[in-house]
Design a protein around this motif. Structure first.
Motif, short mmCIF file in Angstrom:
data_model
loop_
_atom_site.label_atom_id
_atom_site.label_comp_id
_atom_site.label_asym_id
_atom_site.label_seq_id
_atom_site.Cartn_x
_atom_site.Cartn_y
_atom_site.Cartn_z
N CYS A 397 0.83 -1.20 0.00
CA CYS A 397 0.00 0.00 0.00
C CYS A 397 0.86 1.24 0.00
O CYS A 397 0.50 2.25 -0.61
CB CYS A 397 -0.91 0.03 1.22
SG CYS A 397 -2.39 -0.92 0.93
N PHE A 398 1.99 1.18 0.69
CA PHE A 398 2.90 2.32 0.69
C PHE A 398 3.35 2.61 -0.74
O PHE A 398 3.31 3.76 -1.20
CB PHE A 398 4.12 2.06 1.58
CG PHE A 398 5.03 3.24 1.68
CD1 PHE A 398 4.88 4.16 2.70
CD2 PHE A 398 6.02 3.46 0.73
CE1 PHE A 398 5.71 5.27 2.79
CE2 PHE A 398 6.85 4.57 0.81
CZ PHE A 398 6.69 5.47 1.84
N ASN B 388 -10.73 -8.81 2.86
CA ASN B 388 -9.80 -9.38 3.83
C ASN B 388 -8.36 -8.98 3.50
O ASN B 388 -8.06 -8.55 2.40
CB ASN B 388 -9.98 -10.89 3.91
CG ASN B 388 -9.75 -11.54 2.56
OD1 ASN B 388 -8.86 -11.13 1.83
ND2 ASN B 388 -10.55 -12.51 2.22
N PRO B 389 -7.46 -9.13 4.49
CA PRO B 389 -6.07 -8.68 4.29
C PRO B 389 -5.41 -9.34 3.09
O PRO B 389 -4.61 -8.71 2.40
CB PRO B 389 -5.37 -9.11 5.58
CG PRO B 389 -6.44 -9.29 6.58
CD PRO B 389 -7.68 -9.66 5.83
N SER B 390 -5.74 -10.60 2.80
CA SER B 390 -5.05 -11.25 1.69
C SER B 390 -5.51 -10.65 0.36
O SER B 390 -4.75 -10.58 -0.60
CB SER B 390 -5.26 -12.76 1.71
OG SER B 390 -6.32 -13.14 0.88
N MET B 391 -6.76 -10.15 0.33
CA MET B 391 -7.24 -9.49 -0.89
C MET B 391 -6.52 -8.14 -1.06
O MET B 391 -6.16 -7.76 -2.17
CB MET B 391 -8.74 -9.25 -0.79
CG MET B 391 -9.32 -8.57 -1.99
SD MET B 391 -11.12 -8.55 -1.88
CE MET B 391 -11.47 -7.17 -2.98
N VAL B 392 -6.30 -7.45 0.06
CA VAL B 392 -5.59 -6.18 0.00
C VAL B 392 -4.15 -6.41 -0.46
O VAL B 392 -3.66 -5.75 -1.39
CB VAL B 392 -5.60 -5.48 1.37
CG1 VAL B 392 -4.72 -4.25 1.34
CG2 VAL B 392 -7.00 -5.13 1.78
N ALA B 393 -3.47 -7.38 0.16
CA ALA B 393 -2.09 -7.68 -0.21
C ALA B 393 -2.03 -8.06 -1.68
O ALA B 393 -1.13 -7.65 -2.41
CB ALA B 393 -1.54 -8.80 0.66
N SER B 394 -3.00 -8.85 -2.12
CA SER B 394 -3.05 -9.31 -3.49
C SER B 394 -3.21 -8.14 -4.46
O SER B 394 -2.48 -8.03 -5.46
CB SER B 394 -4.20 -10.30 -3.61
OG SER B 394 -4.29 -10.84 -4.88
N SER B 395 -4.14 -7.23 -4.16
CA SER B 395 -4.35 -6.07 -5.03
C SER B 395 -3.12 -5.18 -5.06
O SER B 395 -2.67 -4.75 -6.13
CB SER B 395 -5.50 -5.20 -4.50
OG SER B 395 -6.70 -5.90 -4.56
N ALA B 396 -2.58 -4.91 -3.88
CA ALA B 396 -1.45 -3.99 -3.80
C ALA B 396 -0.23 -4.59 -4.48
O ALA B 396 0.51 -3.89 -5.18
CB ALA B 396 -1.16 -3.64 -2.35
N CYS B 397 -0.03 -5.91 -4.30
CA CYS B 397 1.10 -6.56 -4.96
C CYS B 397 0.91 -6.56 -6.46
O CYS B 397 1.88 -6.44 -7.21
CB CYS B 397 1.26 -8.00 -4.48
SG CYS B 397 2.14 -8.07 -2.95
#
Ligand SMILES: [K+]
Ligand SMILES: [K+]
Lengths: 483, 483
Positions: A397-398, B388-397
């Motif tokens: 996110c950063f 969920n956090p894994s969706m956020v990590a997935s999108s951001a990655c």
């Protein structure tokens, strides 16, 4: 938010900045130049600001210091420091416009090193020493305030510094903020003295050695010469500064651990390896392209100039020994990419930082593994154990937030009639705290021609980049100011 | 990895592509042009390829279809389709070089619409219809293969489509892949027929109406005219195509749900709102700058051209009605940013997609909240519940990986002597499947002058972007090929 404790903190800060005017004043008095009076007037303003905050902060209690107060204190430190810092430029008449002078002061305190001065050499030594010193103070602010203070308050953004710090956790080694801050301050001071001595040994005058050391250890990049470090045309000075910048761009916690343990073992750190590998890889690529295109005929010359420029840009210092604006496009784009990458977390370097890219690359590889084995649990590792999902989300996110601010700022400054390369690279140079960009703000140019609107965008970007975005963005949240 | 089942799938695909040569052949025979023989030769090659895969796939069992086989099948679909698709260009002699013809075919099947053809109008109608049709087939491939097939196999990257789909989860509504694929196919077909009829009503010939419809519903963007849609100079046609592109750039699951429920309620979707808001906001900003700088004198004219260009670029179609390469820098940079943003997940649009930016922006705001209240639990919401956090990590990655591929590709093509704006925008145009970029690959230019090395980079980027990166990147993993 408890305003009183923030005001008291800012009062101490304003006093410290004002007191530090003594050092440049010394050079002004020694030279007998007219800027001495500018320092006296600035000290008056600084004292008044400090006094005003002191009165506002009357009755503050130490127990009131929470996360919000710490964040506001840190963020406004740079705003207030620049307000005092711009006074010598205004009073001496060398940068009469407030917008320009504030830009220059913020550029110093955020260790950006972007300048609005067209011609540096006729400026008296007192003013130039002040300009160099703002970087050194800003670098110390990062080292002491941000690295030592925020993690102990549990501020989320600095999870990375903790996760990456080697050996037993820092909280255990240094139970008190003050103790750790003192250790970091000593390290910073030591690096400064060593660098200055090495430069004097290379034939620099004491004055220039101090000014360039201030710029190097803080990764600021202001020089006392229009041609920057190219002025000296000395391989010895180039390599000394390359070394100092490289040290300043690495995690200071590693240096501390190495000094305490008298061992190189702490450098077996995954981020440090990544940092070193990228610097060497980029140097070799650029060196190869420079030789291919005949910019340099001699391998060692090509190596010297590519290494210096790569380390200078990647550590976000922004010293220049070659006009890379005339180099092949590939090398310019590589330098632009290195600007965004930046140095290590916990250093005086700006930009996104190696560890964040590293975590994201590892997570992307983990995602690929999950595609092949949908039910597998794939953990990713950094030096100090597993990187948890919230750390990955935070890093990614950063990067995304950084890219968004970068894009929006580029759009805004393009409204002022800049071409695309100038817009993008000027924003990169300020948001990443590098200093010089490409095209109209390239290594042999400056920010003087930019419009006032654009200059305020750059000033905001410098602050944003220096304080890892969130510390500044959070100021726009209503939650921050409640109660 | 079970090669047999992949080979059988590719055999069916190759046969389908070969069979579809009938439609352009019809136009070639009707015109009596010499390209008819090129289609017969291409059909021979296509049949041979299909037969070869059939033999390789002998003995394949349906039970062998796992994630890895599905991913390989999807990724190689585009590679094989382009291999057959480039044949008519080569055999007809209109694009004799294999590199160029493969680039053009991949550009069609990935619905990119970047072209190496300098002069389109003298090319016979059969070849141009084939060029238009490759986009339509590619768009259908995305709709049917990627949207319907991969989520049901539990492939991680498509979590987003599921999370964003409105109403009861798609698995429950369509228990079988085939049923959902048929629904999506009908929707795509219906949109095609409606669009073609509307264009014929606006005075287009049936041929041009079909060709431009193929380009619009797939967000491909190939035109049959050198001047693209500007050729018609018709406000009616501009607005019809704007509408079709806008529909094609929205999540097809929303359209399905709306049609089934005969209600607009499914469009109360957070991503759709974001998509609409960004399109309107960008249009108004660009419109204002165009009026300010006097590019257009009339508000409605400025609106028409800004809306068309914004929707065309944001949905990654790449139709052009104005040479935005001559517009103010701000508008060009805005269009460049919209390229990277792209349309909605589950559409035929390419690029990063709105939902990923939305999740990341929400997460960044949540991070700010966590800074202020370090112990609070901050959840972020999308239309269908918590992200969920894994969706956020997935999108951001995904965003970070996209930016890294973007940077590395830009670096690579800059090695071929492109300037910075050309390098960056050509990579954006291909990686985001838009088509036209800026500078040397701008709206009135083409990719013909690019070097062969650069063309293969673009070809790879088109495939990468079209298949949401990971489907292609995973092919480089050893795990994928084991067993
Ligand atoms: K700097
Ligand atoms: K396109």
């Amino acid at each position: 938010m408890n305003y009183k404790i923030v005001a008291r903190f800012l009062s101490i800060l304003a006093f410290t900045i004002t007191a530090s005017l003594i050092f440049p004043l010394f050079w002004a008095l020694a030279d007998g130049t007219e800027d001495a009076s500018a320092f006296f007037l600035s000290a008056l303003v600084g004292t008044a600001i400090s006094a005003a905050f002191f009165i506002l902060g009357k009755g503050a209690k130490k127990e009131d210091l929470g996360s919000r107060e710490a964040i506001a204190g840190v963020a406004f430190s740079w705003v207030v420091a620049s307000l005092i810092g711009c006074m010598p430029y205004i009073f001496s008449g060398y940068i009469p416009s407030f917008t320009d002078a504030y830009f220059e002061a913020m550029s110093g305190f955020t260790t950006t090193g972007a300048t609005v001065m067209r011609d540096i050499e006729p400026v008296p030594r007192g003013i130039l020493m002040w300009r160099a010193q703002t970087q050194w103070l800003g670098g110390m602010g990062i080292v002491v305030l941000v690295i030592a203070m925020l993690p102990l308050l549990g501020v989320n953004m600095t999870q990375l510094f903790k996760a990456e710090s080697p050996g037993p956790s820092l909280e255990k080694t240094y139970p008190r903020i003050a103790e750790m801050a003192v250790m970091l301050w000593r390290l910073y001071m030591g690096l400064t003295v060593v660098s200055a001595l090495l430069l004097v040994a290379g034939g620099m005058t004491l004055y220039n050695a101090i000014a360039h050391t201030f710029a190097a250890v803080s990764t600021g990049g202001f020089s006392t010469h229009n041609a920057s470090v190219a002025y000296y045309d000395s391989a010895y000075i180039d390599y000394v500064l390359t070394f100092v910048m490289f040290i300043a761009g690495a995690n200071f916690n590693l240096h501390l651990a190495a000094l305490r343990g008298r061992s190189f073992r702490p450098y077996k750190d995954s981020e440090f390896h990544f940092y070193t590998a990228v610097a060497l890889g980029a140097t070799l690529m650029i060196c190869a392209v420079l030789l291919r295109d005949g910019v340099f005929k001699n391998f060692f010359q090509a190596l010297r100039y590519s290494l210096f420029q790569v380390v200078s840009i990647m550590t976000t210092t922004g010293f220049v020994t070659a006009d890379y604006g005339k180099w092949p496009m590939f090398t310019q784009l590589t330098l632009l990419a290195l600007m965004l990458l930046g140095g290590c977390a916990g250093s005086t370097a700006g930009a996104i930082k190696c560890v964040r890219f590293q975590v994201v690359i590892k997570e992307s590889i983990a995602e690929l593994k999950k595609m092949i084995h949908p039910n597998a649990v794939v953990a990713i590792f950094q030096s100090n154990g597993t990187a948890n999902p919230s750390m990955v989300a935070s890093s990614a996110c950063f990067i995304a937030t950084f890219i968004i601010i970068w894009g929006v700022s580029s759009l805004a400054v393009s409204l002022c009639g800049n071409d695309i390369v100038t817009s993008i690279s000027a924003v990169s140079a300020t948001l990443c705290n590098v200093g010089p960009g490409l095209a109209d703000v390239g290594p042999v140019c400056n920010f003087a021609e930019q419009s006032a609107f654009a200059k305020w965008i750059y000033t905001f970007d410098m602050l944003c980049g220096r304080l890892e975005l969130y510390t500044v963005l959070v100021l726009f949240s209503r939650d921050m100011w409640r109660k």
